[in-house]
Design a protein around this motif. Structure first.
Motif, PDB file in Angstrom:
ATOM      1  N   ARG A 105       0.813  -1.210   0.000  1.00 49.63           N
ATOM      2  CA  ARG A 105       0.000   0.000   0.000  1.00 49.63           C
ATOM      3  C   ARG A 105       0.855   1.273   0.000  1.00 49.63           C
ATOM      4  N   GLU A 107       3.591   1.550  -2.027  1.00 50.88           N
ATOM      5  CA  GLU A 107       4.401   1.548  -3.250  1.00 50.88           C
ATOM      6  C   GLU A 107       4.231   2.829  -4.058  1.00 50.88           C
ATOM      7  N   ALA A 108       3.010   3.327  -4.160  1.00 48.51           N
ATOM      8  CA  ALA A 108       2.779   4.523  -4.978  1.00 48.51           C
ATOM      9  C   ALA A 108       3.581   5.716  -4.471  1.00 48.51           C
ATOM     10  N   ALA A 111       6.981   5.533  -6.106  1.00 45.34           N
ATOM     11  CA  ALA A 111       7.066   5.445  -7.566  1.00 45.34           C
ATOM     12  C   ALA A 111       7.434   6.781  -8.189  1.00 45.34           C
ATOM     13  N   SER A 112       7.105   7.872  -7.505  1.00 41.95           N
ATOM     14  CA  SER A 112       7.490   9.196  -7.994  1.00 41.95           C
ATOM     15  C   SER A 112       8.895   9.516  -7.492  1.00 41.95           C
ATOM     16  N   THR A 140       7.853  -4.938  -3.257  1.00 44.63           N
ATOM     17  CA  THR A 140       6.993  -4.847  -2.076  1.00 44.63           C
ATOM     18  C   THR A 140       7.042  -6.140  -1.280  1.00 44.63           C
TER      19      THR A 140
END
Length: 564
Positions: A105, A107-108, A111-112, A140
């Protein structure tokens, strides 16, 4: 009404300072420039990171697992993740690309490029296809608590610069440090230097000693605690990870249990905020000490720039006295030109002696020294101009050549020449510019004569045709004109100068003649100074462009002023 945001103001101020730091190029630091630029970039990233991290206080914490070669970083990360997410092995260096593992949860949030900007994000399952040094592997694991991300880093003591660079970046971005060292390497200076850096930043640090032999845990950990205390390094927790067999790049279950439990205590949102704020406050407080290497380098560079500028000053300051010496030694004018001028002015001198009224004197100048002397005056002025151009060309060339030699003999000066190859080429043909400057000076001399002397200048205005001839007389009087002549020709030159001085005195008066000659010499010196300035401009521009920008220096010194 908008609520004041002190944290935002601080972040913007630090980001602006980072922009200022990036203006430092370290062009005057031969042999150290690349390292200083990397350090500059590191500190700039650190400063900007304060803002981006402060803007997301509830984001997952970045726990960076760092340490030297063979400390077991990848093995520990795999053990925390509950599966093999990072390559481990005996070949060094094993970790060449950092691997970040977090709860699915979270990970996003990674990612940036909010964290570790500039690194290309790649799915860790595609690691075999990864090429390039600026890559971050993402994966993850539900074994990690939500709110905690763990980063496996390359060795801080790696022989590969790219690995050390990545490790530095990771540690600078960390909210929490987990520092690993073996029971044999915990006292190594390289690792201790990083822990001292963490102490200056007042960050949250834990130290884990790996491969601790059975039965030696208490003794080893007591010595680690003693050493850290002696170094002034305050750590949150000390962990002993016993020596155990590694299977599938992981330690047996429960081996890193204490570390897992501690990380779980950091995961709640409130605790994350506290930890992150502590990290950011520590970074801000440590900014002056982080800037010390850059500050020392900038101080040295300013000294280098001053020294190089002094070399240029010394050589070009020699031009004016050298010109005076050349002129005192005499201009090498052709004897026949001077003899013709002496006959013309000397013949008129007899007539001048029998003229008693101002009107008659003015008429003589107009009628006898006007039309008849114009050609002679032009010829003499051309001779004088050509000789001055020759002298100035030689003096300027010498100043440039000797300046280049001085720079070549200086380590920093040599680097400047390498950066600016055009400085070695020398000036293009400068004679047209010299010729123009001398002709302008001669024209200005004629104009000056028209202004000098009251009431005699009224008479001189009536004799406008003769002004050029009087100017020629003044030029000959200003310079000794015996240089390069034979003994007989020296007499001719002296006669031409003496006759010219008699004419000037008769026309303008002794006081005005002195004033005229002083102003002529000062005007010539000003024009020569402009020519010298143009000749040296490439040197000045090169040094000026390499000198640390004053605005950036002032900003740097302002932050360094916070040091005790």
């Amino acid at each position: 009404m908008t609520e004041h945001d002190p944290a935002g103001d601080r972040a913007r101020s630090l980001a602006s300072f980072a922009d200022m730091l990036e203006r430092l190029r370290f062009d005057l630091s031969p042999g150290a420039a690349d390292e200083l630029r990397r350090e500059r970039d590191r500190v700039a990233r650190l400063l900007r990171g304060v803002g981006t991290r402060a803007a997301a206080p509830d984001a997952p914490l970045l726990v960076v697992v760092g340490g030297g070669s063979g400390a077991g970083k990848s093995t520990t990360v795999n053990s925390l993740a509950g599966r093999r997410v990072a390559a481990a092995g005996v070949v060094r260096p094993t970790t060449r690309v950092p691997t970040l593992v977090c709860h699915p949860r979270d990970e996003a949030g990674f990612a940036s490029d909010r964290v570790l900007p500039g690194l290309l994000r790649v799915d860790a399952t595609k690691a075999p296809q990864v090429v390039g040094e600026r890559t971050l592997l993402l994966t993850t694991s539900e074994a990690l608590p939500e709110g905690i991300a763990v980063l496996d880093t390359p060795d801080i003591d790696s022989v590969a610069h790219a690995n050390r660079w990545l490790a530095e970046r990771a540690l600078d971005a960390a909210d929490v440090w987990v520092w690993l060292a073996t029971a044999r390497t915990y006292a190594d200076e390289v690792g201790m230097s990083y822990l001292r850096r963490a102490a200056r930043r007042q960050g949250l640090v834990s130290v884990a000693i790996t491969q601790v032999p059975a039965g030696q845990g208490e003794e080893v950990m007591a010595d680690v605690a003693r050493l850290l205390a002696a170094e002034g390094v305050d750590v949150e927790r000390l962990f002993a990870i016993r020596h155990a067999e590694v299977v599938d790049d992981r330690l047996p279950p429960g081996t890193v249990g204490e570390l897992e439990d501690w990380l779980a205590t950091l995961a709640p949102v409130g605790q994350r905020r506290t930890v992150r704020q502590r990290a950011l406050d520590g970074l801000v407080a440590a900014v002056p000490s982080e800037l010390l290497p850059l500050g020392a380098a900038v101080t040295r560079e300013r000294e280098h720039a001053d020294r190089l500028a002094g070399m240029v000053d010394q050589r070009f300051d020699e031009i004016a006295p050298a010109l005076d010496a050349e002129l005192e030694a005499g201009l090498s004018l052709r004897a026949e030109v001077l003899e013709g001028w002496q006959r013309l002015v000397g013949g008129n001198e007899l007539l001048l002696k029998v003229q008693t009224t101002a009107t008659q004197l003015g008429g003589l100048v107009r009628d006898r020294l006007g039309l008849s002397a114009t050609g002679r005056a032009d010829q003499v002025q051309i001779e004088v101009g050509d000789e001055l151009v020759r002298i100035l060309d030689r003096l300027l060339e010498r100043a440039s050549v000797v300046t280049r030699r001085d720079l070549e003999a200086d380590r920093v000066g040599l680097e400047l020449l390498e950066q600016h190859p055009r400085l070695r080429a020398g000036a293009s043909d400068r004679r047209p510019a010299l010729q123009a400057a001398i002709e302008e000076w001669q024209v200005a001399t004629a104009a000056l004569i028209d202004e000098v002397g009251t009431p005699r200048k009224v008479q001189a205005r009536r004799a406008t045709i003769a002004i050029n001839s009087v100017a020629t007389s003044a030029i000959l009087v200003l310079f000794t004109v015996s240089g390069g002549l034979t003994a007989g020709e020296v007499g001719i030159a002296a006669g031409a100068a003496a006759t010219s001085q008699w004419l000037l005195t008769k026309l303008l008066g002794e006081h005005n003649v002195r004033r005229l000659l002083e102003e002529m010499r000062a005007d010539l010196q000003r024009r020569v100074a402009l020519l010298a300035a143009a000749e040296r401009r490439p040197f000045d521009d090169a040094i000026g462009s390499a000198r640390p920008p004053e605005e950036a220096v002032e900003a740097l010194q302002g932050h360094l002023a916070g040091l005790p």
